[in-house]
Write an enzyme that holds these catalytic residues in place. Structure first.
Site, PDB file in Angstrom:
ATOM      1  N   SER A  26       4.251  -0.056   4.463  1.00 36.81           N
ATOM      2  CA  SER A  26       5.462   0.667   4.085  1.00 36.81           C
ATOM      3  C   SER A  26       5.563   1.930   4.909  1.00 36.81           C
ATOM      4  O   SER A  26       4.550   2.465   5.399  1.00 36.81           O
ATOM      5  CB  SER A  26       5.410   1.029   2.596  1.00 36.81           C
ATOM      6  OG  SER A  26       6.383   1.999   2.264  1.00 36.81           O
ATOM      7  N   TYR A  70      -0.332   6.068  -3.090  1.00 35.03           N
ATOM      8  CA  TYR A  70       0.420   4.944  -2.510  1.00 35.03           C
ATOM      9  C   TYR A  70       0.377   5.023  -0.990  1.00 35.03           C
ATOM     10  O   TYR A  70       0.147   4.016  -0.310  1.00 35.03           O
ATOM     11  CB  TYR A  70       1.863   4.977  -3.011  1.00 35.03           C
ATOM     12  CG  TYR A  70       2.749   3.905  -2.423  1.00 35.03           C
ATOM     13  CD1 TYR A  70       2.532   2.556  -2.706  1.00 35.03           C
ATOM     14  CD2 TYR A  70       3.815   4.236  -1.592  1.00 35.03           C
ATOM     15  CE1 TYR A  70       3.359   1.572  -2.165  1.00 35.03           C
ATOM     16  CE2 TYR A  70       4.643   3.267  -1.054  1.00 35.03           C
ATOM     17  CZ  TYR A  70       4.408   1.927  -1.340  1.00 35.03           C
ATOM     18  OH  TYR A  70       5.224   0.951  -0.796  1.00 35.03           O
TER      19      TYR A  70
END
Length: 320
Positions: free
Chosen positions: A158, A183
């Site tokens: 990502s 994350y």
């Protein structure tokens, strides 16, 4: 540092769909393993690959839900897998290897994002454990089926990797937890995994890629409070998605991982980070969140993370 991170002019882009990049590609007789291939981008990936003729194995934490969702999609089989449980990873891999089949495509698609502080296994931070360590163990345990097929291994990362590199002094966030930085670390780990796997496996015919699929509203956001998504401008007060520039449909979001897994344009390449169906450029120095950060494609950090991951999971297909 030198980098292979430069666009190749694929002819595809942010608005291309998975079916667009598969146009003219026949995957008959090919076998793909797509983790989380029953939800969000994974579901669209599974559908597109099967339409192109592939058989797709979908390892799922919720196998009954996966079977219900994939009912009517030909060429799919579902098996149980919890990436946060290394015994579950081992059991899935043993069942698959017992079938005697080889693998042509692995898409490490499943993941969690910005969840509340959660511990799995021996106290590991859940995002690092699920998004990275579980997939690390899975690919290494499936290696006897991956190598003979000369597979492509695709690690879905990502743009969130910009939030954090690897926190080498505290990878499990025991000294204060930040859900977005955790994350980011996990997504950086996804890229470094592809960098090192490609270095180790290229001479055996296996290539690895990592990618940013784009901004898409999917069940990946399930851990985010409604108020936070409203504040980001993603949804309105009624919970309806707000159309905005830069957001993709699931069909568009699945395109880059499908392109990575199948495109002949990538023949002979590997160990690079992709976005919008092309190789991404290095991140600009002005701090704009685009391209790939140096820390995510650093070969020394990639080798260091591989060694740490092998130590934590107890598995390394390339150990001497």
């Amino acid at each position: 540092m030198s980098t292979a991170q430069h666009k190749i002019g694929s002819g595809f882009g942010a608005h291309s769909t998975a079916d667009d990049v598969l146009n003219g590609i026949d995957l008959s007789g090919k076998l793909a393993v797509v983790t989380g291939g029953y939800s969000g981008l994974g579901l669209e990936t599974t559908r597109a690959l099967t339409r192109a003729g592939a058989r797709v194995v979908v390892p799922a934490r919720r196998p009954d839900t996966a079977r219900d969702t994939l009912n009517g999609v030909d060429g799919v089989e579902v098996d149980a897998l919890d990436l946060g449980d290394l015994q579950s990873v081992r059991a899935f891999a043993e069942r698959f290897l017992g079938s005697g089949r080889t693998i042509d495509i692995v898409i490490d698609n499943a993941g969690i994002m910005a969840c509340p502080e959660t511990r799995v296994g021996p106290g590991w931070e859940a995002q690092f454990a699920t998004n990275h360590l579980g997939h690390f163990a899975l690919v290494n345990r499936l290696w006897p089926a991956i190598e003979p097929g000369g597979a492509r291994v695709v690690s879905v990362s990502s743009r969130g990797h910009h939030f954090s590199g690897i926190r080498w002094d505290d990878v499990h966030w025991r000294q204060g937890y930040d859900k977005w930085q955790a994350y980011g670390q996990a997504k950086t780990a996804n890229i470094l995994f592809a960098v090192q796997l490609d270095r180790l496996a290229a001479d055996r015919g296996v290539r690895a890629f990592a990618l940013h699929p784009g901004g898409i509203l999917t069940p990946l956001q399930r851990h985010l409070p409604k108020e936070e998504m409203v504040a980001h401008g993603w949804i309105d007060e009624a919970g309806n998605p707000i159309p905005q520039d830069g957001f993709k449909t699931p069909e568009q979001g699945a395109a880059t991982q499908v392109w990575a897994a199948t495109s002949p344009q990538l023949t002979g390449m590997g160990g690079v980070y992709l976005e919008d169906c092309d190789i991404a450029e290095p991140a600009p120095a002005d701090g704009e969140r685009a391209g790939v950060k140096d820390w995510a494609v650093d070969p020394e950090q990639a080798a260091r993370l591989w060694a740490l991951s092998a130590e934590l999971t107890g598995v390394d297909a390339f150990a001497a």
